[in-house]
Design a protein around this motif. Structure first.
Motif, PDB file in Angstrom:
ATOM      1  N   GLU A  47      52.068  45.167  40.564  1.00  0.00           N
ATOM      2  CA  GLU A  47      51.325  46.356  40.992  1.00  0.00           C
ATOM      3  C   GLU A  47      50.190  46.661  40.010  1.00  0.00           C
ATOM      4  O   GLU A  47      49.081  46.995  40.423  1.00  0.00           O
ATOM      5  N   LYS A  48      50.465  46.541  38.705  1.00  0.00           N
ATOM      6  CA  LYS A  48      49.436  46.808  37.701  1.00  0.00           C
ATOM      7  C   LYS A  48      48.285  45.807  37.824  1.00  0.00           C
ATOM      8  O   LYS A  48      47.116  46.185  37.769  1.00  0.00           O
ATOM      9  N   VAL A  49      48.633  44.532  37.983  1.00  0.00           N
ATOM     10  CA  VAL A  49      47.605  43.491  38.079  1.00  0.00           C
ATOM     11  C   VAL A  49      46.751  43.702  39.320  1.00  0.00           C
ATOM     12  O   VAL A  49      45.515  43.657  39.253  1.00  0.00           O
ATOM     13  N   VAL A  50      47.381  43.964  40.459  1.00  0.00           N
ATOM     14  CA  VAL A  50      46.639  44.164  41.709  1.00  0.00           C
ATOM     15  C   VAL A  50      45.740  45.397  41.587  1.00  0.00           C
ATOM     16  O   VAL A  50      44.586  45.380  42.018  1.00  0.00           O
ATOM     17  N   SER A  51      46.255  46.441  40.967  1.00  0.00           N
ATOM     18  CA  SER A  51      45.463  47.657  40.782  1.00  0.00           C
ATOM     19  C   SER A  51      44.237  47.382  39.914  1.00  0.00           C
ATOM     20  O   SER A  51      43.123  47.818  40.237  1.00  0.00           O
ATOM     21  N   ARG A  52      44.430  46.647  38.825  1.00  0.00           N
ATOM     22  CA  ARG A  52      43.302  46.310  37.949  1.00  0.00           C
ATOM     23  C   ARG A  52      42.289  45.424  38.670  1.00  0.00           C
ATOM     24  O   ARG A  52      41.082  45.603  38.524  1.00  0.00           O
ATOM     25  N   GLN A  53      42.802  44.457  39.438  1.00  0.00           N
ATOM     26  CA  GLN A  53      41.898  43.577  40.176  1.00  0.00           C
ATOM     27  C   GLN A  53      41.085  44.368  41.195  1.00  0.00           C
ATOM     28  O   GLN A  53      39.893  44.131  41.353  1.00  0.00           O
ATOM     29  N   LYS A  54      41.722  45.307  41.880  1.00  0.00           N
ATOM     30  CA  LYS A  54      41.026  46.116  42.869  1.00  0.00           C
ATOM     31  C   LYS A  54      39.964  46.973  42.190  1.00  0.00           C
ATOM     32  O   LYS A  54      38.836  47.084  42.688  1.00  0.00           O
ATOM     33  N   ALA A  55      40.307  47.570  41.063  1.00  0.00           N
ATOM     34  CA  ALA A  55      39.340  48.394  40.333  1.00  0.00           C
ATOM     35  C   ALA A  55      38.137  47.555  39.898  1.00  0.00           C
ATOM     36  O   ALA A  55      36.994  47.983  40.034  1.00  0.00           O
ATOM     37  N   GLU A  56      38.396  46.352  39.402  1.00  0.00           N
ATOM     38  CA  GLU A  56      37.310  45.469  38.980  1.00  0.00           C
ATOM     39  C   GLU A  56      36.461  45.052  40.176  1.00  0.00           C
ATOM     40  O   GLU A  56      35.234  45.036  40.108  1.00  0.00           O
ATOM     41  N   TYR A  57      37.110  44.723  41.287  1.00  0.00           N
ATOM     42  CA  TYR A  57      36.386  44.345  42.508  1.00  0.00           C
ATOM     43  C   TYR A  57      35.509  45.504  42.982  1.00  0.00           C
ATOM     44  O   TYR A  57      34.332  45.310  43.304  1.00  0.00           O
ATOM     45  N   ASP A  58      36.084  46.714  43.008  1.00  0.00           N
ATOM     46  CA  ASP A  58      35.319  47.882  43.446  1.00  0.00           C
ATOM     47  C   ASP A  58      34.124  48.134  42.520  1.00  0.00           C
ATOM     48  O   ASP A  58      33.028  48.464  42.981  1.00  0.00           O
ATOM     49  N   ARG A  59      34.348  47.978  41.215  1.00  0.00           N
ATOM     50  CA  ARG A  59      33.269  48.182  40.254  1.00  0.00           C
ATOM     51  C   ARG A  59      32.157  47.156  40.478  1.00  0.00           C
ATOM     52  O   ARG A  59      30.977  47.506  40.526  1.00  0.00           O
ATOM     53  N   MET A  60      32.532  45.905  40.662  1.00  0.00           N
ATOM     54  CA  MET A  60      31.532  44.859  40.876  1.00  0.00           C
ATOM     55  C   MET A  60      30.797  45.049  42.202  1.00  0.00           C
ATOM     56  O   MET A  60      29.586  44.827  42.283  1.00  0.00           O
TER      57      MET A  60
END
Length: 81
Positions: A47-60
């Motif tokens: 869950e933490k990894v997916v959340s971080r990946q989503k945040a990074e994707y949204d930022r990019m």
């Protein structure tokens, strides 16, 4: 009272099999509980990894949209001049 030697031997072998089976079952239960704990930690980490990946994707994506908007705006200014 007591059975023959052959009956006693069979009874003893059966008792040993029952005890071995009980020990195996106990070990299997311990492994089951250990794996359940590991699975819980795995899910939390996932869950933490997916959340971080989503945040990074949204930022990019937001950064790309901002650049595209700026590029589009500059392109319009050039045409207007």
């Amino acid at each position: 009272m007591f059975g023959t030697l052959a009956e006693e031997k069979l009874r003893h072998e059966h008792e040993q099999q029952v005890e071995l089976s009980r020990e195996c079952h106990e070990g299997d239960l311990k492994e089951k509980y250990r794996l359940a704990r590991v699975m819980e930690h795995k899910m939390e980490l996932e869950e933490k990894v997916v959340s971080r990946q989503k945040a990074e994707y949204d930022r990019m994506r937001a950064e790309r949209e901002r650049k595209d908007l700026a590029k589009s705006s500059r392109h319009k200014k050039r045409k207007g001049t």
